[in-house]
Design an enzyme around this catalytic site. Structure first.
Site, mmCIF file in Angstrom:
data_model
loop_
_atom_site.group_PDB
_atom_site.id
_atom_site.type_symbol
_atom_site.label_atom_id
_atom_site.label_comp_id
_atom_site.label_asym_id
_atom_site.label_seq_id
_atom_site.Cartn_x
_atom_site.Cartn_y
_atom_site.Cartn_z
ATOM 1 N N ASP A 65 -24.718 1.219 61.176
ATOM 2 C CA ASP A 65 -24.268 1.871 59.933
ATOM 3 C C ASP A 65 -25.154 3.162 59.670
ATOM 4 O O ASP A 65 -26.326 3.223 59.516
ATOM 5 C CB ASP A 65 -24.734 1.031 58.744
ATOM 6 C CG ASP A 65 -24.158 1.466 57.438
ATOM 7 O OD1 ASP A 65 -23.809 2.940 57.576
ATOM 8 O OD2 ASP A 65 -24.083 1.198 56.442
ATOM 9 N N SER A 141 -16.991 21.736 59.595
ATOM 10 C CA SER A 141 -15.555 21.781 59.476
ATOM 11 C C SER A 141 -15.487 23.349 58.592
ATOM 12 O O SER A 141 -16.260 23.917 58.175
ATOM 13 C CB SER A 141 -15.318 20.683 58.287
ATOM 14 O OG SER A 141 -14.143 20.788 57.827
ATOM 15 N N TYR A 154 -17.230 16.662 50.261
ATOM 16 C CA TYR A 154 -17.312 16.704 51.549
ATOM 17 C C TYR A 154 -17.527 18.491 51.912
ATOM 18 O O TYR A 154 -18.305 18.630 52.932
ATOM 19 C CB TYR A 154 -15.692 16.313 52.132
ATOM 20 C CG TYR A 154 -15.377 16.593 53.599
ATOM 21 C CD1 TYR A 154 -16.229 15.642 54.307
ATOM 22 C CD2 TYR A 154 -14.785 17.713 54.103
ATOM 23 C CE1 TYR A 154 -15.724 15.620 55.809
ATOM 24 C CE2 TYR A 154 -14.419 17.725 55.477
ATOM 25 C CZ TYR A 154 -14.944 16.646 56.239
ATOM 26 O OH TYR A 154 -14.579 17.031 57.593
ATOM 27 N N LYS A 158 -20.581 19.638 54.387
ATOM 28 C CA LYS A 158 -19.966 20.510 55.522
ATOM 29 C C LYS A 158 -20.805 21.944 55.611
ATOM 30 O O LYS A 158 -21.041 22.379 56.741
ATOM 31 C CB LYS A 158 -18.510 20.526 55.914
ATOM 32 C CG LYS A 158 -18.159 19.238 56.281
ATOM 33 C CD LYS A 158 -18.711 18.478 57.512
ATOM 34 C CE LYS A 158 -18.119 17.311 58.028
ATOM 35 N NZ LYS A 158 -18.716 16.889 59.109
#
Ligand SMILES: NC(=O)c1ccc[n+]([C@@H]2O[C@H](COP(=O)([O-])OP(=O)(O)OC[C@H]3O[C@@H](n4cnc5c(N)ncnc54)[C@H](O)[C@@H]3O)[C@@H](O)[C@H]2O)c1
Length: 258
Positions: A65, A141, A154, A158
Site C-alpha cells: 500500500d 498529467s 488531483y 499533479k
C-alpha cells in the site's frame, strides 16, 4: 523473446498491476531491464509478473500500500535486492471526480497522499540506492498543466509533481540521476473509464458519449494508448535522454502545448 542486456539493471514501476503501469513494465522489460513491480492489487500484479517473465525477463512482484511510507521503503529496499536499482517510475495514482465545493478533508488527504507524498518518498528511497546514477520518471498529467473544476485535488497534486520533478532533478544531478515527468492526456485505462462513468451520470449521457466528447477535443483525434505513454518513458530511460533532466513532457496528442 529473451533479451541479452544485463539482468542486473533493475527498473521499479509503481502501480503496475494494470493500465499505464502495466504497459511501462512490459516496455522496460523489452528494453532489457529486470523489473520490480509494486501495487496494492496482488492478483493483478502477479498476472503482470507472468507477462514479464514470458518475455524471458526477471520480475519481482511486491504487494504494497503505497500510501504508507514504511511500505514504500520496504518495497524499494526489496526491489534493490534484485540488482542495481537504475530506474524508478512513479506511476501509481488515483483520481476522484468531485465538484470543488464537495471535496472533504479525508478525500483531499487521500488524493494528495498517493499522487504526491508517495512520489516524494519513493524518490527519496530510490535515489539513496542509485549510487551509480539512474533515471526517475514521474507520472504527472495534463491536469497538472491547467486547473480542473471537478478534480481540484488531483490537479493540484499533479501540478506539484512537476515541481517535485524539478527539485529532485537539482538534488540528484550531481550523482548522475535524471528526474523527469510525463504528462499524459486521455489514456485508455480503467482510470479513464471511471472518470467518464462519473461525468456521464452527472450530465445524463452515456460514458461512451462522455468519452467521445473528450476525444473530440484531442488534436491528434484519438484516445491515447498505454503504449504511447510507455514509449515516452522508455525514451527518458534510454541513453538518448542522458542530457534531459527536470523536464515534464506532455504526451497528450496535442491537448496542452505549454
Ligand atoms: N488514465 C489517464 O488518462 C491518465 C492521464 C494522465 C495521467 N495519468 C496518471 O498515470 C498513472 C497511471 O494511471 P492509470 O490510468 O494506469 O491508472 P489505473 O487506475 O488504471 O491504475 C493505477 C494502479 O495504481 C494502483 N494503486 C492504487 N492505489 C494504490 C496504493 N495505495 N498502493 C499501491 N498501488 C496502488 C492500482 O491498484 C492500479 O493498479 C497515474 O498516476 C495517473 O494519475 C493517467
Amino acid at each position: 523473446m529473451k533479451k541479452d542486456s544485463s539482468p542486473s539493471k533493475v527498473a521499479v514501476v509503481t502501480g503496475a498491476a494494470q493500465g499505464i503501469g502495466r504497459a511501462i513494465s512490459l516496455r522496460l522489460a523489452r528494453d532489457g531491464f529486470s523489473i520490480a513491480i509494486i501495487d496494492i492489487n496482488a492478483d493483478a500484479l502477479n498476472q503482470v509478473k507472468k507477462e514479464i517473465e514470458a518475455l524471458g525477463v526477471q520480475a519481482l512482484a511486491l504487494k504494497a500500500d503505497l500510501t504508507r511510507v514504511d511500505e514504500i521503503q520496504n518495497a524499494i529496499n526489496r526491489a534493490a535486492e534484485l540488482g542495481e536499482l537504475t530506474v524508478l517510475v512513479n506511476n501509481a495514482g488515483r483520481v476522484l471526480i468531485t465538484p470543488f465545493l464537495e471535496i472533504g478533508e479525508a478525500e483531499w488527504d487521500a488524493i494528495l497522499t498517493l499522487n504526491l507524498k508517495t512520489v516524494f518518498f519513493a524518490t527519496q528511497f530510490a535515489a539513496k540506492q542509485m549510487k551509480a546514477g539512474g533515471r526517475i520518471v514521474n507520472l504527472s498529467s495534463i491536469s497538472g498543466r491547467s486547473g480542473r473544476s471537478d478534480q481540484a485535488h488531483y490537479a493540484a497534486a499533479k501540478c506539484a509533481v512537476i515541481s517535485l520533478t524539478q527539485s529532485a532533478a537539482l538534488a540528484f544531478a550531481s550523482q548522475g540521476v535524471t528526474v523527469n515527468a510525463v504528462c499524459p492526456g486521455v489514456v485508455d485505462t480503467p482510470m479513464t473509464v471511471g472518470i467518464h462513468e462519473v461525468r456521464a451520470s452527472s450530465l445524463g449521457i452515456t460514458p461512451q458519449e462522455s468519452l467521445a466528447r473528450m476525444v473530440a477535443k484531442i488534436p491528434l483525434g484519438r484516445l491515447e494508448t498505454t503504449e504511447d505513454v510507455a514509449g515516452a518513458i522508455s525514451f527518458l530511460c534510454s541513453p538518448d535522454a542522458a542530457y534531459i533532466t527536470g523536464q515534464s513532457l506532455n504526451v497528450d496528442g496535442g491537448m496542452e502545448m505549454n
